[in-house]
Design an enzyme around this catalytic site. Structure first.
Site, PDB file in Angstrom:
ATOM      1  CG  HIS A 478      -2.149  -0.872   0.964  1.00  0.00           C
ATOM      2  ND1 HIS A 478      -2.929  -1.376   1.975  1.00  0.00           N
ATOM      3  CD2 HIS A 478      -2.724  -1.314  -0.188  1.00  0.00           C
ATOM      4  CE1 HIS A 478      -3.926  -2.083   1.464  1.00  0.00           C
ATOM      5  NE2 HIS A 478      -3.812  -2.062   0.162  1.00  0.00           N
ATOM      6  CD  GLU A 715     -15.004   1.142 -24.795  1.00  0.00           C
ATOM      7  OE1 GLU A 715     -14.431   0.961 -23.707  1.00  0.00           O
ATOM      8  OE2 GLU A 715     -16.233   1.321 -24.896  1.00  0.00           O
ATOM      9  CG  ASP A 739     -12.231  -2.140 -22.609  1.00  0.00           C
ATOM     10  OD1 ASP A 739     -11.720  -3.109 -22.023  1.00  0.00           O
ATOM     11  OD2 ASP A 739     -13.058  -1.389 -22.078  1.00  0.00           O
ATOM     12  CB  CYS A 786     -10.631   8.905 -24.342  1.00  0.00           C
ATOM     13  SG  CYS A 786     -11.661   7.446 -24.595  1.00  0.00           S
TER      14      CYS A 786
END
Length: 859
Positions: A478, A715, A739, A786
């Site tokens: 983390h 996509e 994607d 994008c």
């Protein structure tokens, strides 16, 4: 602790067993503290092999009957008996662990086998002081050995014998056959069970376990997760992590209680809700790379270069008293410290939400779940019962749970031990046991530590923190996640040699190169200082020019927009000079809540973004859920392959009310001229027609004459190949290269083993982008990108050459991308890219691109 109790009343007449009841409430048979059965040191009881129930850390020496019934079995050693209740349930009460070896010493039964008893009647007296040092544990287990009963309302915390409710037993249909007799029941209705495939990247580590815990806590039923012969309380994060469940492992969810069906569904949904391993580390070798320069080698957890002086952050053991000051005092101290720690973490979550720091919010959320972990708290309470102070008991509990995780031999779970220790430090601090003070930082400080906790990092002065290096840790810890989110260069797993560095020592941290130079020479320091200064100077120059438009040297305008997820992100986009928003992910409105936002809530959020953009346009994507983005309250069916299921617009088609509410919220913003609606995961023209028709119908209902622009997200390969058809029905295209890459190459983008091969510079991807532009051009539709490819500086010249006229990137990258566009010639890009389409691999394309468009930035 040999408390003297009044002898049982020998004159009590044999009672008449009550008629069978729909449910039966048991009372505590002893004073003490209720703890989870899984914490018992005997694996037969802990694994629920004898039946479900709970355990008690005893504080009194007289075992009382928890209900009316018949003693059907009394052990010769007097340490255990079984009571058959009126509803046929058989309740085994076993005092202590391995107490059978005492041969009856210390136990005085006050009833006989076959005797009928009343609730609260004395059953066995035990000399706890006499046996305490002869057996491993005094834990007394109460389990239901007969099948066909649901357990609910299990007690937690302090118990008072004969008064505190212990649990509620409910007989399933047929389970009470034979109740009221001394004959065992044949009814064996199994508890509710269902299998689930764990879809979380890297399995059940802290954050997924916290999601499962939250789902279980919404219901009253007792829920357990079974895996590989082991069982875990679904409400215990540490117990779930200790199962060692990996991604795609199949587990069994078992529930008992009145709302067992709903509980099983909720927990299975939490297990099957896909999530990536999260906040992924940069591509880095599993071991330090070969020696490439002077210094100590490590693994890059967050890229960057830093020159500064060492500030040691040494772990110091927090001193706590070993012995307690009395049970009531120590229980109150533990409860108060846990409450204070929860409040502190809650405030940290609120602050992270305000700053839209998803990484910090997720980490603090996992810590909050650990604070509510019943196994962790029960073990601490057990320590208090044994005379330890609250601080010593909590530390021991954390040490035990940490050992369980380390024993699993899984790197990711081993890194979660740091979270447990961070929670320990916070709780001990809340008890008034002070640890090391937060160090004061000078300008350009580089933190050096054996390991670092998230809370230690977030307390440091960020404006003076140049970098950090740890001897231990990993790229999925983390702290590493936070370092990446904050843009702090970080090196981990450097080894013990790192701890020889002294506070004040000048070092050079090259996270990209995987090394820290403890004695950089004057020349190397000067080179590094020049590089850092050049980077900073370039960044300042690019930021100063970012508000201006980006045109190539031959006059082609390229819009450079920002990918955002909130109103705060929109303000950041404006500060960094974005020409608008190229992608607003509306999922931020739908997550972390229990019900779908209303159209009015959505309208306010969208309007807030438009207002923050100060006249700039915004492309707002309709919700894209499914695959690795799930919203629990949207009851989409479980899917064997979610990435190919109800993704994007398909979920809107499956649940029209979801799509309509979002469209209604979008169509009520002003001005509509600045709104561009983007439809995700479109595969063919029919889906676009449906959305266009709903926009027209809703706009007519609202009395609107104006319509916003409508675009399609490319996509899916079919959408790229059908771009000429889609162009007749939309105003623009936005290519989601993330994607599109995984669907074109048939490689899961959440699969770490394929990460190095999942490259949008693959010639097949470039050809699909070219096909999209060719399909859009005859009708004058503009094409943007994008996905992550737009932020890849090596890819920008290729995208310009392919005819893309809008690039949407993260806000901080806007100035750099604009500066790069201004150095390109559009005609030159078009001429060169055609040859790249003929190459055979992404590596070949990248190599050629580097030769054609070298980075001439002086750094």
């Amino acid at each position: 602790m040999n408390a003297r109790n009044p002898p049982h009343d020998a004159a009590i007449a044999a009672p008449v067993v009550a008629p069978v009841a729909a449910s039966l409430d048991l009372v505590a048979p002893l004073d003490g503290v209720a703890v989870a059965l899984s914490t018992v040191s005997d694996p037969v009881f802990a694994g629920a092999l004898m039946g479900e129930g709970l355990a008690i850390e005893p504080l009194s020496s007289t075992l009382l009957a928890p209900c009316d019934g018949v003693v059907t079995q009394l052990a010769r050693a007097g340490h255990a008996l079984t009571l058959k209740a009126a509803n046929g349930a058989e309740i085994l009460m076993h005092i202590g662990i391995d107490t059978v070896t005492l041969g009856g010493r210390g136990f005085t039964p006050r009833v006989a086998q076959g005797e009928r008893v009343r609730q609260r009647q004395v059953l066995i007296e035990v000399d706890l002081d006499a046996i305490a040092h002869e057996v491993p544990s005094l834990q007394t287990v109460v389990v239901i050995t007969s099948p066909g009963f649901e357990l609910s309302a299990l007690a937690a915390g302090r118990l008072q014998a004969g008064r505190t409710p212990l649990l509620t037993l409910t007989a399933r249909a047929g389970a009470a056959a034979g109740a009221g007799s001394d004959v065992g029941t044949d009814a064996a209705v199994p508890e509710l069970r269902r299998q689930a495939t764990v879809r979380h990247g890297s399995g059940l580590h802290a954050r997924p376990s916290a999601l499962v815990q939250a789902a279980a806590r919404e219901h009253g039923a007792e829920v357990r997760v079974l895996f590989d012969g082991r069982s875990a309380n679904a409400r215990s994060v540490t117990a779930l992590m200790a199962l060692g469940v990996a991604e795609n492992d199949i587990v069994t969810v078992v529930a008992r209680g009145g709302d067992a069906e709903a509980a099983v569904q909720a927990v299975c949904r939490a297990l099957e809700t896909a999530s990536a391993a999260g906040h992924a580390a940069p591509a880095a070798p599993a071991a330090p790379p070969p020696q490439a320069g002077p210094g100590l080698r490590g693994v890059c957890a967050s890229p960057g270069l830093a020159l500064g002086r060492v500030v040691r952050l040494d772990a110091t053991a927090i001193a706590v008293p070993e012995s307690g000051a009395g049970l009531d005092t120590e229980f109150a101290r533990l409860a108060a410290a846990l409450a204070q720690a929860r409040a502190e973490i809650g405030a940290a979550i609120t602050d992270a939400d305000r700053r839209r720091s998803v990484a910090e919010r997720d980490i603090h959320g996992a810590h909050l779940a650990l604070l509510d972990d019943p196994a962790l708290i029960a073990a601490a309470e057990t320590g208090i019962l044994r005379g330890r102070s609250a601080g010593a008991a909590f530390r021991s509990s954390v040490a035990h749970q940490s050992a369980l995780l380390l024993d699993l031999g899984q790197a990711l779970l081993a890194e979660r031990v740091g979270d447990l220790r961070d929670v320990e430090r916070r709780v001990l601090g809340a008890m008034g046991h002070a640890g090391a003070a937060v160090p004061a930082l000078d300008e350009a400080s580089i933190i050096v530590a054996d390991d670092l906790s998230p809370s230690e990092l977030t307390r440091l002065q960020r404006d003076k923190l140049a970098g950090l290096a740890t001897a231990a840790g990993g790229t999925t810890s983390h702290v590493a996640i936070l370092a990446r989110a904050l843009g702090i260069p970080a090196l981990v797993a450097v080894g013990a040699a790192l701890l020889a560095l002294r506070t004040g020592q000048q070092v050079l941290l090259d996270a990209d190169g995987g090394c820290i130079d403890p004695q950089p020479g004057a020349e190397r320091m000067a080179q590094a200082a020049r590089r850092i200064a050049q980077q900073q100077d370039r960044h300042e120059r690019e930021l100063a020019a970012a508000a201006a438009g980006a045109q190539t040297i031959d006059g082609l305008a390229i819009e450079v927009a920002a990918n955002i997820a909130s109103e705060d992100d929109a303000r950041a986009a404006v500060r960094h000079g974005a020409d608008g928003v190229g992608l607003l992910r509306t999922e931020f409105l739908f997550i972390d809540r229990t019900e779908m936002p209303t159209a009015q809530e959505q309208r306010q959020a969208y309007q807030g973004v438009l207002d923050a953009l100060q006249g700039r346009p915004a492309v707002i994507r309709t919700i894209d859920v499914g695959g690795d983005k799930e919203v629990p309250y949207l009851t989409l069916p479980a899917e064997a392959n979610p990435a190919l299921g109800l993704r994007g617009i398909r979920s809107g088609l499956a649940q029209p009310e979801l799509l309509d509410a979002q469209l209604r919220g979008l169509l009520t913003v002003t001005p509509l001229a600045r709104l561009r609606i983007l439809i995700p995961m479109v595969a063919d023209v029919g889906e676009v027609r449906f959305v266009r028709r709903r926009i027209d119908e809703i706009a007519t209902e609202l009395g609107l004459a104006e319509r916003p622009q409508l675009g399609v997200m490319i996509e899916v390969p079919s959408a790229a190949l059908l771009a000429d058809q889609l162009a007749r029905h939309v105003d623009f295209f936005s290519i989601g290269t993330n994607d599109l890459t995984q669907y074109t190459l048939a490689m899961d983008r959440c699969q770490a083993a394929l990460a190095s091969r999942l490259d949008a510079m693959h010639p097949a991807l470039l050809r699909l982008i070219a096909a999209t532009v060719q399909g859009a051009r005859p009708l004058g539709r503009w094409v943007g990108v994008c996905g992550a490819m737009a932020s890849d500086l090596e890819a920008v010249p290729l995208l310009v050459g392919l005819g893309v006229t809008e690039l949407s990137v993260s806000p901080p990258l806007v100035p750099e991308v604009k500066a790069l566009v201004r150095r390109l010639g559009a005609a030159h890009c078009r001429a060169e890219v055609q040859a790249l389409l003929q190459l055979e691999s992404a590596d070949a394309v990248r190599a050629a691109a580097r030769r054609i468009w070298p980075r001439l930035d002086g750094v």
